[in-house]
Each structure stands twice: as structure tokens, then as C-alpha cells.
Enzyme design. Structure first.
Site, short mmCIF file in Angstrom:
data_model
loop_
_atom_site.label_atom_id
_atom_site.label_comp_id
_atom_site.label_asym_id
_atom_site.label_seq_id
_atom_site.Cartn_x
_atom_site.Cartn_y
_atom_site.Cartn_z
N GLU A 34 40.98 5.97 40.49
CA GLU A 34 39.92 5.01 40.19
C GLU A 34 38.60 5.68 40.57
OE1 GLU A 34 40.85 0.80 41.50
OE2 GLU A 34 42.46 1.91 42.50
N ARG A 262 52.77 7.85 50.73
CA ARG A 262 51.43 8.43 50.70
C ARG A 262 51.24 9.37 51.88
NH1 ARG A 262 47.27 3.70 51.12
NH2 ARG A 262 45.83 5.47 50.98
N LYS A 272 39.73 4.33 51.34
CA LYS A 272 38.44 4.55 50.66
C LYS A 272 37.37 3.62 51.22
CE LYS A 272 39.57 6.32 46.05
NZ LYS A 272 39.51 6.00 44.61
#
Length: 559
Positions: A34, A262, A272
Site C-alpha cells: 500500500e 511476518r 507503519k
């Protein structure tokens, strides 16, 4: 013979699919960031995984921007992500097969939504986000149906067309899938598919005022691109049934999702949102600050893509979330730079050494090896004179036990030059040593030593007459604790106040006068350093990439 690495679980799945002829034996993956921030080490892992699988099985991998939220997305992030992805892929010698954007599919996604409405599987709702959340229920209680759930297909078609036409304000209407308000997976309790958002999009401008939700756009984008193996991190495991539901109801290509753990890293944060806080609140200089776990920060600090790949290959692919040791990443960086970085001399804390018996006006030029690990690296010329700079820590008035550097009466070799013997020193009024005096042995010249002497200490130096002044930034861990996100209170209260020390006057050998941004070196006995992107020909800045040894672990044990 080297031991063959066993297959990870994703490779096992792909090899089984190929053997069974699934998807015609085709492998097509994608990396779908994104564009609402910069990539970090976790994204590097996903890049290497997705592109690595495609390369191994002669398939393709797309780079696709999932740009469905215009309020948080910027062209700057798109450009930054492309540069970072390209840099990571350098180590693999490959590029993306296609560059796509979810916004490329806005018309198609709108058509999919209208198709579900006409099948009676989606409806326009008037409830606010707060009201929808309040009626969602929980794991022990079913949700409540919206009063709008039984609207006719015709009314829903009309309302959705009006949403697109801009008739409604932000939050006034949403489109929801009609699934099951009592479903045990809360994500399938009539999830949102579209919301009204009058915001300028970085690619489509003001063409759209409704935007698909990520959960609706993501799986369908994979299907449109005929992705065979849609690889996500574990937090999306509960989203998979929803992706499958949309695909089944639409009757489109059944892209299959698989999840892996992850990458988390000690002494930093990977969220983020938290990284953006660090940037916006000026705790760091930007997304590419060398203390950040971002790819751009690591590149600016001097990490190599090969080191990142080695680190990711070492920790492997897992099915459970875990936290990897930053020390292992630094070990991989050292291993790579040891092979590739030229050795040079730099004095970080200068103290003048005067060689009293060296003839006035005389100069020597020594040839020093650039990198003993690389036979092709060649040699460089280094000037030498009567006065040189040495590290202040390389002299002691009263030497400690087993101190083999300069002290009254001690002898050391100046790297690549001569053996010198300390004869005395000079102090200022405050009692600080300002000069060390020594004599040299002319017959002890490196490469042609006939002195017969053997000394235990060798120190680096820089000719005072020829030295260049540079700025050096000593970077360390950004946080003082291994996992700041799991500590009590605000994660920012664990920021390491000593994570950056700036040295404005470091003296280096003249060969570094032409160093360019991105060039990497080993400063002998001090660590690995990289020329910063802010450097100019008149003001060269070096960032410490990593120390020569794991100094942090040693310090932590001491404490």
C-alpha cells in the site's frame, strides 16, 4: 559438499501444485504494498519471498500497488517503494514482470460490486461506522441485521449508482456484502465493500468519490491478475474466507491465499503507524533515517541488498510470528562488507603525533592494500610525514596491563609505515595531552623491514599535512529495549537518546576526498562506514553502518 537446504512449506505447496498440474503448472505471485509509507525489512522479506519463488519455478511476479485509500497515499511513497523494491531485487538479478495498481481495476471492481448487488448479495446501508460497529456483535453474541439489509435489488442498484455520482457525503452511505450477521468469523458479518470518500486520488484524480475497501479490492485484484499463489502475512489468515467468498460468488479465477509469519526485528518497531509517528514527531530525520528499519534507511546507512537477502535466507520462512535478532542482521552486513569494502584510515578522535627525528620537509608515499579479502581490489598510495594524527585512545600516560599501544617507552607500528617509539608528550594548562612525541626507526619501513624488531601493537594514522576533514555520524540502535511495542506505556519513551553521535571533525586519508554517496569503506579498527546521501564534494558525511564487532551485546552483558 554443501548440504542442500530443505524446502520451506510454501515451496512444498508449489511443487505439489506443479506436480498435479494445478493452474496448468503455472506459478504467478505478486508483491502488493500500500503506498502509504516506505517499505521496511519485513517488506524486503516479502519481496524476496514472492520474487524468489517466481524465479525458482520459472514463473512471474507482479509489483502491484494496492492504492484504495486516497487520504493516506502519495506519489512520493509510490516512487520510494519502486526504488526500494528495485534495490532489493538487485541481489537476485531480476525485475518485476508487470507493474500494476489496484486503481487500474476501479471500473472492474465497481462492476463486481454491482454484480453482487444484482444477485442479492450486497446492499447499501445508511448506518454510520459507529452504528455498524455497535451492531456487529462479538465472539459470544451474534450481530444485528441492519434495517437496510432487506432493501430491494432495484433500490440498491439506484443507491449505489447515486453513491458513484457523488450524491452523498462522506460516511452517509456504504455498500456491504450480505453474508451472515451470526457468522463465527466476525469479518464475514456483512463486511463493508465500498465507502463514500470525496478525496483526490494520486492516480485517478477526482474521477471517483467511492472507493473499494481493502478486503474487497485485494482478493479480486489477485484474481484479475490470475495470481496462482497469493502470499500474505499471518494477520490475513482470518480474511481468507472472505476473499474466497467474494471469488466464489463472482465466479472468477480462484486465486489461492497462503500465509507466512511476518518479520519482526529487535530494538525497533515495524508498524507503519508507529514509524510515521517517529517521522512526524521528528524523533528521526525522515523515513530514510539510517536508524529506521526501512529499506531506504538501511540503504542510506550502508547495508547491502546481499546482506539483507543473507539475513532473510538464514532465518527462513515460518508459520508462527517471531522476532529476529538485529545482531544477526548486523552479522550478515559485516560478512558482506568484509568481502567488498576497501580498508582506509580515519581518525575519529584526533591526537597529534610528532615524529621528532623524521627529517623536516621529507615525505614518504606508502602503498597500502585496499582489501585483503579481494585480490582484485588493488592498492592505493598514502602519504606520510613528520606529523600524523592518531586516535586519542591509542596513547596512555600510564599504560594499563597488556596495553600494547603508545605510552612512554612503548613501541608500535604505524600501519603500513614505520615502527615508532614514544619519547614524551605535551599537555595544555588544563592537563590535557595535546601532542605525543616519538622517534621512528628508518630501517623498519613496512615491506622492507631490516630492524629485526617485533612489536605487538599496530595503530592507524593519517598524515597531518594531507588529511581531509569529514563529518561522521555514529548510529546505534533506535531503542533501548528489544521489543518496545510490548513494553508498558508509550513505545517512544524507550527511544535510545544515544542512537546518534555526530563527530564534525574526523580526519581521513586523502584518498577519501573523491568518495561519492553510497560508497562503502572499512575504517580500520573502527567499523564499516558509508558516504551519506546528503554529502557534497566540499562537505563529505560518513554514516557508521555497523561496528567491526558486536559491541552492543558486549555492553549489554556488562550492564
Amino acid at each position: 559438499m554443501s548440504e542442500e537446504r530443505s524446502l520451506n512449506f510454501l515451496e512444498e505447496i508449489i511443487e505439489k501444485d506443479i506436480a498435479e498440474g494445478k493452474n496448468g503448472g503455472r506459478v504467478h505471485t505478486r508483491f502488493p504494498p500500500e503506498p502509504n509509507g516506505y517499505l521496511h525489512i519485513g517488506h524486503a522479506s516479502s519481496i524476496l519471498l514472492n520474487f524468489g519463488l517466481a524465479k525458482k519455478y520459472n514463473g512471474k511476479c507482479n509489483l502491484r500497488f494496492d492504492d484504495t485509500n486516497p487520504e493516506t497515499e502519495e506519489t512520493e511513497y509510490v516512487q520510494g517503494i519502486m526504488a526500494d523494491a528495485k534495490w532489493v531485487l538487485e541481489s537476485m538479478g531480476i525485475e518485476w514482470a508487470n507493474l500494476y495498481y489496484a486503481s487500474d481495476y476501479f471500473e472492474q471492481l465497481y462492476g463486481f460490486a454491482m454484480q453482487l448487488i444484482k444477485k442479492g448479495l450486497a446492499y447499501v446501508d445508511d448506518m454510520s461506522a459507529e452504528e455498524i460497529a455497535a451492531t456487529k456483535g462479538d465472539l459470544n453474541h451474534p450481530g444485528q441485521n441492519s434495517p437496510a439489509r432487506d432493501r430491494s435489488v432495484e433500490e440498491n442498484v439506484k443507491l449505489f449508482e447515486e453513491m458513484r455520482a457523488g450524491k452523498y457525503k462522506d460516511g452517509e452511505k456504504v455498500l456491504r456484502a450480505k453474508i451472515d450477521m451470526a457468522h463465527p468469523n466476525l469479518l464475514l458479518r456483512d463486511p463493508l465493500m465500498y465507502r463514500v470518500k470525496h478525496a483526490h486520488h494520486h492516480r485517478t484524480g477526482d474521477k471517483w468519490c467511492i472507493y473499494p475497501m481493502y478486503d474487497f479490492a485485494h482478493g479480486q485484484s489477485d484474481s484479475i491478475e490470475q495470481i496462482t499463489h497469493s502470499i500474505c502475512t499471518l494477520e490475513f489468515i482470518h480474511h481468507r474466507p472472505l476473499y474466497n467468498w467474494f471469488i466464489e460468488q463472482l465466479g472468477i479465477f480462484p486465486s489461492q491465499q497462503y500465509e507466512f509469519a511476518r518479520r519482526n526485528l529487535t530494538y525497533t518497531v515495524m508498524s507503519k503507524r508507529k514509524l510515521l509517528q517517529l517521522v512526524n514527531e521528528k524523533h528521526v530525520s525522515g523515513w530514510d533515517d539510517p536508524r529506521m528499519p526501512t529499506i531506504s534507511g538501511m540503504r542510506r546507512r550502508g547495508y547491502t541488498p546481499q546482506a539483507i537477502q543473507q539475513f532473510i535466507d538464514t532465518i527462513g520462512i515460518a508459520k508462527r510470528d517471531n522476532i529476529s535478532d538485529l545482531g544477526l542482521l548486523e552479522f550478515c552486513v559485516r560478512e558482506q562488507l568484509n568481502k567488498s569494502a576497501n580498508r582506509v584510515m580515519a581518525v575519529l578522535d584526533p591526537l597529534k603525533l610528532v615524529i621528532t627525528n623524521y627529517p623536516d620537509g621529507q615525505e614518504d608515499i606508502f602503498e597500502l592494500e585496499n582489501n585483503p579479502e579481494d585480490e582484485t581490489s588493488g592498492k592505493r598510495k598514502v602519504p606520510f610525514g613528520k606529523e600524523v594524527w592518531i586516535e586519542r585512545e591509542d596513547f596512555m600516560e600510564v599504560p594499563a596491563k597488556k596495553y600494547f599501544r603508545l605510552a612512554p617507552g612503548n613501541m608500535v607500528r604505524l600501519k603500513g609505515a614505520y615502527i615508532v617509539k614514544c619519547e614524551g608528550y605535551v599537555k595544555d594548562d588544563a592537563g590535557n595531552v595535546t601532542e605525543v612525541h616519538a622517534t621512528y626507526l628508518p630501517e623498519s619501513k613496512s615491506g622492507n623491514d631490516t630492524s629485526g624488531l617485533s612489536v605487538k601493537g599496530t595503530i592507524h594514522w593519517v598524515s597531518a599535512k594531507h588529511a581531509r576533514i569529514v563529518e561522521v555520524r555514529l548510529y546505534d540502535r533506535l531503542f533501548t529495549v528489544e521489543d518496545p511495542s510490548n513494553e508498558e506505556g508509550d513505545f517512544k519513551s524507550y527511544i535510545n537518546n544515544n542512537s546518534l553521535l555526530t563527530l564534525p571533525r574526523v580526519l581521513v586519508e586523502p584518498s577519501l576526498a573523491t568518495a561519492k554517496p553510497g560508497d562503502r569503506f572499512q575504517f580500520m579498527r573502527k567499523g564499516y562506514f558509508c558516504v551519506d546521501s546528503e554529502s557534497t564534494a566540499k562537505h563529505i558525511i560518513f554514516n557508521r553502518t555497523v561496528t567491526l564487532k558486536d559491541a552492543w551485546s558486549k555492553e549489554q552483558k556488562k550492564n
